[in-house]
Each structure stands twice: as structure tokens, then as C-alpha cells.
Design a protein around this motif. Structure first.
Motif, PDB file in Angstrom:
ATOM      1  N   ASP A  92      29.804  16.175   9.565  1.00  0.00           N
ATOM      2  CA  ASP A  92      30.032  17.605   9.680  1.00  0.00           C
ATOM      3  C   ASP A  92      31.316  18.044   8.992  1.00  0.00           C
ATOM      4  OD1 ASP A  92      27.757  18.050  11.031  1.00  0.00           O
ATOM      5  OD2 ASP A  92      28.652  18.112  13.026  1.00  0.00           O
ATOM      6  N   ARG A 194      26.960  28.650  14.817  1.00  0.00           N
ATOM      7  CA  ARG A 194      27.213  27.204  14.896  1.00  0.00           C
ATOM      8  C   ARG A 194      26.014  26.475  15.495  1.00  0.00           C
ATOM      9  NH1 ARG A 194      31.772  24.430  14.297  1.00  0.00           N
ATOM     10  NH2 ARG A 194      31.953  22.356  15.252  1.00  0.00           N
ATOM     11  N   GLU A 195      25.382  27.119  16.459  1.00  0.00           N
ATOM     12  CA  GLU A 195      24.222  26.502  17.108  1.00  0.00           C
ATOM     13  C   GLU A 195      23.063  26.336  16.125  1.00  0.00           C
ATOM     14  OE1 GLU A 195      21.072  27.572  20.706  1.00  0.00           O
ATOM     15  OE2 GLU A 195      23.051  28.558  20.640  1.00  0.00           O
ATOM     16  N   ARG A 197      23.269  26.187  12.854  1.00  0.00           N
ATOM     17  CA  ARG A 197      23.645  25.222  11.826  1.00  0.00           C
ATOM     18  C   ARG A 197      23.453  23.791  12.312  1.00  0.00           C
ATOM     19  NH1 ARG A 197      26.881  27.766   7.852  1.00  0.00           N
ATOM     20  NH2 ARG A 197      27.986  25.851   7.350  1.00  0.00           N
ATOM     21  N   SER A 198      23.874  23.554  13.553  1.00  0.00           N
ATOM     22  CA  SER A 198      23.723  22.208  14.122  1.00  0.00           C
ATOM     23  C   SER A 198      22.250  21.844  14.270  1.00  0.00           C
ATOM     24  CB  SER A 198      24.418  22.133  15.487  1.00  0.00           C
ATOM     25  OG  SER A 198      25.799  22.366  15.352  1.00  0.00           O
ATOM     26  N   ARG A 199      21.436  22.811  14.717  1.00  0.00           N
ATOM     27  CA  ARG A 199      20.002  22.551  14.898  1.00  0.00           C
ATOM     28  C   ARG A 199      19.340  22.215  13.564  1.00  0.00           C
ATOM     29  NH1 ARG A 199      14.953  25.186  14.721  1.00  0.00           N
ATOM     30  NH2 ARG A 199      15.916  26.948  13.633  1.00  0.00           N
ATOM     31  N   ARG A 201      20.757  21.112  10.788  1.00  0.00           N
ATOM     32  CA  ARG A 201      21.264  19.848  10.276  1.00  0.00           C
ATOM     33  C   ARG A 201      20.595  18.669  10.994  1.00  0.00           C
ATOM     34  NH1 ARG A 201      25.986  19.109   7.456  1.00  0.00           N
ATOM     35  NH2 ARG A 201      26.821  21.107   8.153  1.00  0.00           N
ATOM     36  N   ARG A 202      20.407  18.824  12.316  1.00  0.00           N
ATOM     37  CA  ARG A 202      19.764  17.756  13.094  1.00  0.00           C
ATOM     38  C   ARG A 202      18.328  17.532  12.640  1.00  0.00           C
ATOM     39  NH1 ARG A 202      16.203  18.180  16.739  1.00  0.00           N
ATOM     40  NH2 ARG A 202      16.601  20.401  17.110  1.00  0.00           N
TER      41      ARG A 202
END
Length: 540
Positions: A92, A194-195, A197-199, A201-202
Motif C-alpha cells: 500500500d 479508503r474503504e 480503494r482497499s476493497r 485492491r483486495r
């Protein structure tokens, strides 16, 4: 803004027009025998390495060899093999790719037509990159004549120039852009949650790990609110396509196409379709069916906006597109006020001149006000012509001179505002002292004029021929050169009928001099088969 997509397809040619507030702003044309090459991936063979230009020419099977610059070389096919075994980790805290500052569309999505190049992060301009990485490798150390390379076309062949290619291949989808030569995940900065983006990327990481799928991915703005199934569908498509490319690369001899971009309509819907479009109108039943299926997959809410045009009257005539195309092939463009533009293409640049024409302003108004109004109208139309004609390279705008500095600044600001509507990257500089604006605009495909016209066979594309008087005087000069070889014999002079008419009318003095020079019989014979500038002299 009200946008519409008008699609005309007849089995031989597919043409698409984008209308903004009922004005034609862009036209795309694809012919079955002349499909575009941008986005295609080829297995090519290096035909020539040029150390002095730090570039190489690569035979990819087109009419002319393609041009590959040293910064676009990705160390041969062996590097692609390395990607099968070297799977990097995406942390990240690594610098992110920024699709919003790539060559993208007005919504911040990466525009594949100008290819968001897959690059090892962080990717900056060439000079910064060279400073950070030390000395740039030399082309002769990277490539040699006869070597096979995998390359992608990023710019169509234009005129006498071959295609521009890169070994940094990229393949755009609706929600992602796949870059096989790097191993990095980038996310559009317009996805600011941010949520989310993280989802996203995962999802990408899990797919890559599960399928042992290497290569880089840029997550586009359009992916922000999409389901996991939509993202995985793009990834699965990329996985299948890249596997197929590798198989064809191994089995085919160079030069060969190993990947061909989607059809024109599919590309435009994939890259441009947003909720701003109020209607998509198609005049071909088969194309209509394909469009409905594609829209159902990428933006199902817009399916009711897809309409089948069933009238016998041509769809481009119905919506005024054909009339705009015809006007775009002429140098003069009339403005609503009565002013006009003159657009001239040269080898080095495009020159656009602005004139007041029939517009004389208000009876009690100032000359400066008349000029400002004409220039304001002109800059809006100029940017529309940029997009409609796909003008590129260096473009010089010669606006009508204004005395007041604030007015010059007002026009320049209005021009910059209009340029924001244009997807193609451009830069504008104001030359205040001489009243010019100089623009550089990126172009990756042929201009509308090149696509739809050929050079005039009569004037060889120059737009002019020698005048009748000039030809008459050249005939006289030629007779003076050869009279010694004629030994007093008579001659038959074959000329174009227009030249024959002139020699017997306004240039009869030249005919009299011809007879005096020859000192013998001269028979004038008109021949319509001769070019205006051609003449033949035959001794009797």
C-alpha cells in the motif's frame, strides 16, 4: 450537457458520431479493409537499428516499418518469460499509478486510444526518469537487427510515417487497464474512499494469487461502485487474452498479429459511455443487438437509452452528421455571426485564421467589441474543429488583433476553458505581441481529411496547377531550345484544349512567336487526354 451517440453501419463501414447539445463534436470511422491498428499487439522483427537516432524500425507486417524509440523498449521477449516466474508484491505504501493524469477521457478514465503506458512505478516524464535511473540504455545494447520483439501500436501510420510502437503493452477494459510488463496495482485518485480503494485492491490481489496471474493493473474511476463480479470479469478477460497472446507469440512467425483491438463501437462504448449519454441510436439490426448486449454488461441502467433507428432515410442525414462531415473537409468554416475560419494544413503545422467576414457588429458599437465577439465565437468553434477533424501536432491560431490587454486575456481564458472538453492532451501558449495562440495537440489516428480523401490526381495534392499563360511561355522556351534540331521541319504541337484556346486568343502573340522561331509550318492540335501542364512536340 446532452450527449448522444449516433452509429451508422452498412457491413463495409462503421461510422460513429458524438453529439453534444445537438452539435457534432467527434466522428470515428472504421472500414473493414482499413481497420485501425492502435491497440493491436504484434510479434515483429527488428529491421534496422539506428544508434544515431536511438531508435529502431520494426517490421510488424504493415506497409511501412514501425518506429520504436529507445525509451519504449522493454528488453526483448525473454523479459516476458521472466514475468511468468517473478511475481512482485504490491504494498500500500508503494507509489501509485495515476490514471487521471494519463491521457484520459473527460471523466478521468484512461483512454486506451492514446495508451496509458504500463510503466514501472513511479512513472514520470522521460527526463525525470533518466535522472532517477542513471544513464539511459542505448538502443544498440537492447536490440539488434533480426531480433523478434513483442510490440503494441500506440499511434497510427500518418502520411509517409510508419506506426509508432511500444513494447510496454496495455489492454484496457471497462473497469481496469491491464499492463503485462509490470507487476503493480494502481488506483484512480478519483476513487477517494479508503474503504473502496482497499476493497478493489483486495479483489485484484486475490484474483492474481488464485490464478497465478502476473502483470500490472490500473483500477479505473468507473470501477468505484462496481461489484466484485464486474471486477473479476475484467480480470478473467485479461487473463484469457494474455494467455492467448503468449500462445500465438510462440506459435507464429514474425511479423504476425497476436492481438487485435475490439471493434470501433465496442471500444467507444467501453471507454466513453457514461450516464451523460441520453441516447444511443443505431441503424443496423446486428450492430444494435451487439450494442444492447454490451451495454447490459457494462451499464445495464442505460439499456433503455439504446434505440434502433428504422427509417429508410440515412441516420447521419437525419441527425445532421453527414452535413458536418462534408463541411469538415473544406478549409472555410462559417460562424453564426457571419465571421469565418480558414483551416490550412501544411507539412509542419496547421494554421487557423479568424476573419470577421460578414459580421460588422452593432451600429453604435466599437470595433474592439466586434472583434472580441468574433474571437470568442471563433475559439469555441476552433476547439470543436480540433475534435471533429482530429487536428494534431503544432496548431497556430491567428486571431483578429485586439488592442486591449484584458480582451486578449479574456479570449485566451475562454480558449483554455473550451480545451478542457477535449480528451486529447494539449498545451496552449499565448504570443501576446503578435496576437497568436500556439497549440500542441496529441493525435493518434489519421485526421478526418486523410481518412475520407485522396490527393487530387490532377494537381498531385498541391491544390494548384500552372496557369495557362505559364504553360504557353514554357512551350515557347522549349521551342527555342529544340529549333536547331528541327532543321526547318514543320511540327505538330499537341496541347490541352484550354492551352490551345489561349494560344488562339489572349496568348496569340505567343503563337505568332512560335511560328517565327520555327521558321516552318506549325500545326496546333488540341488533345483532351493531355494534362493541363503537358504538351508534345512532333516533327513532321
Amino acid at each position: 450537457m446532452n450527449k448522444e451517440l449516433i452509429i451508422s453501419s452498412n457491413g463495409h463501414e462503421t461510422a460513429v458520431a458524438i453529439l453534444e447539445d445537438d452539435l457534432v463534436t467527434e466522428v470515428f470511422i472504421e472500414r473493414d479493409r482499413q481497420r485501425g491498428t492502435v491497440g493491436n499487439i504484434y510479434k515483429g522483427r527488428v529491421s534496422k537499428v539506428l544508434p544515431g537516432m536511438q531508435s529502431a524500425f520494426v517490421d510488424i507486417g504493415l506497409e511501412r516499418d514501425a518506429f520504436l524509440y529507445v525509451s519504449e523498449v522493454y528488453d526483448t521477449l525473454e523479459e516476458f518469460d521472466r514475468l511468468d516466474t517473478d511475481a512482485g508484491d504490491d504494498d500500500d505504501d508503494k507509489p501509485e499509478a495515476d490514471p487521471d493524469h494519463a491521457d484520459g477521457d473527460v471523466n478521468g478514465n484512461v483512454d486506451p486510444a492514446v495508451a496509458a503506458k504500463p510503466q514501472a512505478p513511479p512513472r514520470r516524464n522521460g527526463r525525470d526518469r533518466d535522472r532517477d535511473r542513471g544513464p539511459q540504455p542505448k538502443i544498440q545494447d537492447l536490440l539488434e537487427q533480426g531480433q523478434e520483439v513483442l510490440v503494441q501500436v500506440v499511434k497510427e501510420p500518418l502520411g509517409t510515417k510508419g506506426a509508432r510502437i511500444t513494447s510496454h503493452a496495455s489492454m484496457p477494459g471497462r473497469f481496469l487497464v491491464f499492463m503485462p510488463t509490470v507487476d503493480h496495482i494502481g488506483i484512480s485518485r478519483k476513487i477517494d474512499s479508503r474503504e473502496k480503494r482497499s476493497r478493489l485492491r483486495r479483489i485484484v490481489r486475490e484474483f492474481k494469487k488464485e490464478h497465478n496471474f502476473t502483470g500490472g493493473v490500473i483500477i479505473r474511476t468507473a470501477a468505484g461502485g462496481r461489484s466484485e463480479e464486474d471486477i473479476v470479469a475484467d480480470l478473467t478477460y485479461f487473463h484469457q487474452v494474455w494467455t492467448g497472446i503468449r500462445q500465438r507469440t510462440e506459435s507464429n512467425k514474425a511479423p504476425a498479429v497476436v492481438y487485435q483491438e475490439e471493434s470501433l463501437v465496442a471500444k467507444l462504448l467501453r471507454d466513453f459511455l457514461t450516464k451523460d449519454y441520453t441516447a444511443i441510436r443505431i441503424d443496423n439490426a446486428e450492430e444494435y443487438g451487439r450494442v444492447v448486449k454490451l451495454v447490459e454488461r457494462i451499464m445495464p441502467d442505460l439499456v433503455p437509452r439504446v434505440h434502433r433507428y428504422a427509417k429508410s432515410f440515412p441516420i447521419f442525414d437525419e441527425y445532421g452528421v453527414q452535413d458536418e462531415i462534408d463541411k469538415a473537409l473544406r478549409p472555410k468554416v462559417w460562424l453564426k455571426s457571419g465571421g469565418y475560419l480558414v483551416i490550412n494544413h501544411t507539412e509542419a503545422l496547421v494554421a487557423i485564421d479568424v476573419n470577421t467576414g460578414r459580421y460588422v457588429g452593432k451600429r453604435a458599437g466599437r470595433l474592439e467589441d466586434t472583434i472580441v465577439k468574433t474571437n470568442l465565437e471563433a475559439v469555441k468553434e476552433i476547439v470543436r474543429q480540433f475534435r471533429l477533424r482530429d487536428l494534431g501536432g503544432i496548431i497556430v491560431l491567428d486571431l483578429i488583433d485586439m488592442e486591449e490587454r484584458k480582451n486578449r486575456q479574456k479570449i485566451f481564458q475562454a480558449f483554455e476553458q473550451e480545451l478542457r472538453r477535449d480528451r486529447s492532451p494539449s498545451k496552449a501558449v499565448q504570443v501576446v505581441d503578435v496576437g497568436l495562440i500556439i497549440v500542441t495537440r496529441k493525435r493518434v489516428k489519421q485526421t478526418l481529411e486523410r481518412q475520407l480523401t485522396d490527393a487530387c490526381p490532377y494537381c498531385s495534392g498541391s491544390g494548384t496547377i500552372k496557369s495557362t499563360s505559364t504553360i504557353c511561355y514554357e512551350i515557347l522556351a522549349e521551342m527555342q531550345k529544340i529549333r536547331g534540331d528541327l532543321n526547318g521541319h514543320g511540327v505538330v504541337l499537341r496541347v490541352n484544349p484550354e492551352i490551345a484556346r489561349a494560344l488562339q486568343a489572349e496568348e496569340r502573340g505567343v503563337l505568332r512567336d512560335l511560328r517565327a522561331v520555327l521558321g516552318g509550318e506549325l500545326t496546333l492540335k488540341p488533345d483532351a487526354r493531355l494534362h493541363h501542364e503537358q504538351f508534345d512536340v512532333m516533327a513532321l
